[in-house]
Scaffold this active site. Structure first.
Site, PDB file in Angstrom:
ATOM      1  N   CYS A  60      -1.840  -1.229  -3.892  1.00 59.23           N
ATOM      2  CA  CYS A  60      -2.888  -0.207  -3.754  1.00 59.23           C
ATOM      3  C   CYS A  60      -2.261   1.176  -3.811  1.00 59.23           C
ATOM      4  O   CYS A  60      -1.304   1.448  -3.086  1.00 59.23           O
ATOM      5  CB  CYS A  60      -3.624  -0.356  -2.422  1.00 59.23           C
ATOM      6  SG  CYS A  60      -4.197  -2.005  -2.080  1.00 59.23           S
ATOM      7  N   VAL A  67       0.829  -1.207   0.000  1.00 62.61           N
ATOM      8  CA  VAL A  67       0.000   0.000   0.000  1.00 62.61           C
ATOM      9  C   VAL A  67       0.857   1.248   0.000  1.00 62.61           C
ATOM     10  O   VAL A  67       1.942   1.283   0.588  1.00 62.61           O
ATOM     11  CB  VAL A  67      -0.961   0.033   1.219  1.00 62.61           C
ATOM     12  CG1 VAL A  67      -1.922  -1.130   1.185  1.00 62.61           C
ATOM     13  CG2 VAL A  67      -0.174   0.034   2.530  1.00 62.61           C
ATOM     14  N   ASP A  68       0.373   2.255  -0.688  1.00 61.81           N
ATOM     15  CA  ASP A  68       0.930   3.591  -0.597  1.00 61.81           C
ATOM     16  C   ASP A  68       0.346   4.230   0.669  1.00 61.81           C
ATOM     17  O   ASP A  68      -0.650   3.744   1.208  1.00 61.81           O
ATOM     18  CB  ASP A  68       0.538   4.381  -1.846  1.00 61.81           C
ATOM     19  CG  ASP A  68       1.036   5.812  -1.799  1.00 61.81           C
ATOM     20  OD1 ASP A  68       2.197   6.012  -1.433  1.00 61.81           O
ATOM     21  OD2 ASP A  68       0.251   6.724  -2.115  1.00 61.81           O
ATOM     22  N   LYS A  69       0.950   5.294   1.149  1.00 59.14           N
ATOM     23  CA  LYS A  69       0.437   5.920   2.371  1.00 59.14           C
ATOM     24  C   LYS A  69      -0.587   7.003   2.062  1.00 59.14           C
ATOM     25  O   LYS A  69      -1.747   6.900   2.452  1.00 59.14           O
ATOM     26  CB  LYS A  69       1.588   6.513   3.195  1.00 59.14           C
ATOM     27  CG  LYS A  69       1.104   7.199   4.496  1.00 59.14           C
ATOM     28  CD  LYS A  69       2.253   7.787   5.277  1.00 59.14           C
ATOM     29  CE  LYS A  69       2.759   9.068   4.660  1.00 59.14           C
ATOM     30  NZ  LYS A  69       1.784  10.190   4.803  1.00 59.14           N
ATOM     31  N   LYS A 115       9.355   1.689  -6.176  1.00 63.60           N
ATOM     32  CA  LYS A 115       8.114   0.957  -5.877  1.00 63.60           C
ATOM     33  C   LYS A 115       7.901  -0.153  -6.897  1.00 63.60           C
ATOM     34  O   LYS A 115       7.570  -1.287  -6.552  1.00 63.60           O
ATOM     35  CB  LYS A 115       6.904   1.920  -5.899  1.00 63.60           C
ATOM     36  CG  LYS A 115       6.826   2.873  -4.731  1.00 63.60           C
ATOM     37  CD  LYS A 115       5.554   3.718  -4.822  1.00 63.60           C
ATOM     38  CE  LYS A 115       5.464   4.694  -3.654  1.00 63.60           C
ATOM     39  NZ  LYS A 115       4.241   5.517  -3.692  1.00 63.60           N
TER      40      LYS A 115
END
Length: 810
Positions: free
Chosen positions: A695, A496-498, A678
């Site tokens: 995500c 997941v990205d933040k 990423k």
């Protein structure tokens, strides 16, 4: 490079086909596409004659005359405009002259089991014989469906005639010996009179489909029904009309048997199955229909003559529309004047209304609550968010899961194998069975043909996919295709990205630390001018803070976005660079270490730190806090309960990432990660054997989303991220990731249940029909019972798929 047209027309039968999935032949520098090997063989045998006949049909259609019936379309291709073969120069433009009817997707029909089959108007599939269904779902009530109404009418007529026929034929079993009063001959003619309309009027669609299947060599369920029904009917017809030609080996109790009741009941029960199947298939479109009903039917357009109520189709981009309290927003647009709270729960699932003021974007289908708004239409027709969602769901429902490939292989051999089994059963009973041998052999052979159900196999996967995708859409989980749905089941790691994923994506500037002689207001004004041209949530936060402080924001020039690092531009003769400390170091900015020293305390509290350089010197540090979404902790808990490992990748500094990861209990995190890193991280996990769901919601997430096994985009994010993803969460809520995982598992479980039932049903049903139970129990399956079993097998598969409509996803 030569490309194939979107669709083309088979010159032999007139069927609209997908060139990429069809056979083709070349003739006189043109390419022609075919729905089946049979049509291609006819063309190859005499292409000149075929094309001449095709031209004749084309002229008749152009002149408005009824077209000739085709082997692939019982409607004779009504409403179609046939195309000629496609030359290399014409490949890309074959569809440009189809006319408005062809352009209207509401008239385009396709097969749920064979999506490469398309035609204008309803009909049946030339491969499997199933009723075609519209590619787009309209607002018409399901009860208005003509194929359903027609099948229902035929079924009830069949019931009315079959019941007395069964009473007459089966009467002796319960002591009703009508033949003692009327004689066998009269009784035979009575049964013939009752059975004939059932077989040849009620069962006409079934017989037509069966005949088409033999003509095109695409044998299917209707091939078996046609052979079995006609065998029973024609044998009985010979008994009534020419009783002397029947061998005595067929006689039972000194009389040649009649199977009129079997033929009639087979047709009636198959019609019942078709009625139930059509009804159930209508329900699979319920999710899309509910989405369509979110849009209002009309809009209030503001003109020089005053307000005008117009249909939604009449709204054009740039129109100014009035939205009163309590009305639904008609199309996507931008608020021009007024202020109101808008219920966006149809998109986000959040019950709390969102305040909208001048300049804010507003989405069609949402509900205006308290105030009056004037909006400018930006997205109309197919360009609205709601219509894109509907189209995405419809496309996904028609897509094919990889598991379907196994079914396709089995189905290719199924019908020929059943016919062989039927012949073998006849030979076996005729050679080794008890007397009357030929009568037993005939019953067994017909029962084998009737009980086999390739439709149960064919429907097992697409029905579950249709219902599962629709169920996800109701929860705001949009699945791009069935392959994604299948892959999602095997996910073991969620990356997941933040920003915007774990957090609200609405950050606020909470602190400004200046350096040198720069004032806070001046730095914010210049920084906002640069960030105004960026879509990143942090950039929006800076612009929002400047507007809140009442600062005048000038236009920036020479804007450049440095992906994953920052932005730069020129404002009022100043070179402004905004980004992280590493970027400023790379650009040779002075005094960056002083900024790092100040930033530490803010990062420890979970804030993101952004540095502003003006004319190559550090001018300020902005601390930006993005609150964690209230739903995030519960969503992460559910993901962990599903056995998934959660990894956070963020471009933020290590202290900020550590604070967020510690607060949420994330398994693993990596800070200061660029978009390329990423992407590389996801690829490395895949090389280690992990199955990854990624995500994200920003442009910087797009490479990783594309690399992951399943990319999951937050619907609140950018179009680039959504295009790169296999799953879109309309509400931008991490709970949707858990819902997608649960949906995938339940859908794939449902598919396996359907396939298991279909395989086991056929594996057991065919031997039983052939007489497997006779040596033990003395039972030989009646063709009527076989017909009932066959009809309800496909209905059972659909009923099981429909259970997904109430699947629990939270």
């Amino acid at each position: 490079m030569v490309t194939s047209p979107a669709t083309a027309t088979d010159p032999v039968c007139g069927m609209t086909v997908d060139p990429d999935a069809s056979r083709h032949s070349d003739h006189d520098e043109h390419s022609y596409f075919f729905c089946s090997a049979s049509c291609q063989a006819k063309f190859d045998a005499d292409p000149t004659a075929v094309l001449a006949a095709f031209e004749t049909r084309s002229r008749r259609q152009t002149d408005g005359a009824d077209s000739e019936p085709s082997c692939c379309d019982e409607h004779g291709g009504r409403g179609r405009h046939p195309e000629h073969g496609v030359s290399a120069a014409e490949h890309t433009s074959v569809e440009t002259d189809r006319g408005s009817a062809a352009a209207n997707l509401s008239t385009l029909y396709t097969c749920p089991m064979h999506p490469e089959i398309e035609q204008l108007g309803p009909g049946d599939c030339p491969i499997c014989g199933m009723d075609l269904e519209p590619k787009s779902v309209d607002m018409a009530p399901p009860a208005d469906d003509e194929p359903y109404a027609d099948m229902t009418r035929r079924f009830w007529v069949g019931v009315a005639l079959s019941v007395p026929l069964v009473v007459v034929a089966m009467g002796p079993m319960v002591g009703l010996r009508f033949a003692d009063r009327t004689g066998h001959a009269v009784l035979g003619w009575l049964q013939l009179a009752l059975a004939t309309p059932v077989v040849f009027w009620c069962g006409l669609p079934l017989l037509i489909r069966g005949a088409k299947s033999f003509r095109s060599l695409n044998l299917n369920m209707f091939s078996l029904i046609t052979v079995g029904t006609l065998a029973a009917y024609l044998f009985s017809l010979v008994v009534v009309v020419l009783p002397g030609v029947i061998p005595e080996a067929f006689y039972e109790h000194g009389v040649a048997p009649l199977y009129f009741e079997a033929a009639a009941v087979i047709v009636t029960l198959v019609l019942l199955g078709q009625v139930l199947e059509l009804r159930a298939r209508q329900q699979t479109g319920g999710a899309i229909r509910e989405l369509l009903q979110l849009a209002p039917e009309s809009a209030t357009r503001i003109t020089a003559q005053g307000d005008q109520v117009v249909s939604l189709d009449a709204v054009q981009k740039g129109d100014r529309l009035r939205v009163r309290p309590g009305e639904k927003v008609p199309v996507d647009g931008r608020v021009v004047s007024g202020a109101s709270s808008v219920d966006e729960s149809m998109l986000t699932g959040e019950p709390i209304p969102v305040q909208k003021v001048e300049g804010d974007e507003i989405t069609g289908g949402t509900l205006n609550q308290t105030g009056a708004l004037v909006m400018e239409a930006v997205g109309v027709g197919g360009d609205t968010v709601l219509n894109r969602i509907v189209q995405m769901v419809a496309d996904a429902q028609r897509s094919r899961a990889p598991i379907q490939k196994l079914v396709d292989v089995v189905a290719g051999y199924f019908v020929p194998a059943v016919i062989v089994c039927s012949i073998a059963a006849f030979i076996g009973w005729a050679a080794f069975g008890p007397e009357p041998r030929l009568a037993h052999a005939f019953v067994a052979a017909v029962a084998v043909l009737i009980i086999a159900c390739p439709c149960a196999l064919g429907l097992a996967t697409p029905m579950s996919v249709m219902v599962g995708v629709g169920r996800g859409a109701k929860e705001g989980v949009l699945i791009k295709n069935a392959e994604v749905l299948e892959t999602m089941e095997n996910i073991d790691t969620v990356v997941v990205d933040k920003t915007g994923t774990l957090t609200q994506g609405r950050p606020e500037v909470t602190a400004v630390e200046t350096f040198g002689d720069w004032q806070e207001s001046e730095v914010l004004r210049l920084a906002a001018a640069v960030e105004a041209q960026s879509e990143h949530p942090l950039a929006i936060a800076v612009v929002r803070r400047a507007k809140t402080d009442g600062l005048r924001v000038e236009e920036a020039t020479n804007f450049d976005s440095i992906t994953g690092g920052g932005v730069r531009a020129r404002v009022e003769n100043h070179d402004v660079l905004i980004g992280n400390a590493e970027l400023l170091d790379e650009q040779g900015v002075a005094e960056v270490d002083a900024g790092r020293a100040v930033a530490g305390s803010h990062q420890a509290g979970g804030a993101t730190v952004v540095f502003v350089s003006i004319d190559n010197r550090l001018a300020a540090m902005l601390a930006i806090t993005d609150p964690i979404k209230p739903s995030t902790p519960a969503a992460l808990k559910t993901l962990h309960e599903l056995g998934l490992k959660v990894i956070m990748l963020t471009g933020d500094a290590q202290p900020t990432a550590n604070a967020v990861a510690s607060q949420l209990g994330i398994d693993e995190f990596h800070a200061g990660v660029s978009p390329q890193e990423k992407h590389d991280f996801v690829r490395r996990l895949k090389n280690e054997g992990k199955t990854i769901a990624m995500c994200g919601d920003g442009i910087n997430d797009a490479p990783a989303l594309a690399e992951a096994n399943v990319g999951i985009a937050m619907g609140t994010g950018t179009g680039v991220a959504i295009e790169s993803a296999g799953v879109t969460l309309v509400g931008g809520d991490l709970r949707g990731v858990a819902a997608a995982g649960m949906l995938s598992r339940q859908t794939m479980r449902n598919i396996r249940q359907n396939l298991f039932f279909a395989f086991v049903y056929n594996a057991l049903g065919i031997p039983v029909a052939a007489g497997l139970l006779y040596p033990v129990f003395g039972l030989l399956l009646s063709p009527m019972i076989a017909a009932a079993a066959m009809s309800f097998s496909s209905v059972s598969v659909i009923a099981n798929a429909l259970r997904l409509r109430s699947a629990k996803l939270s």
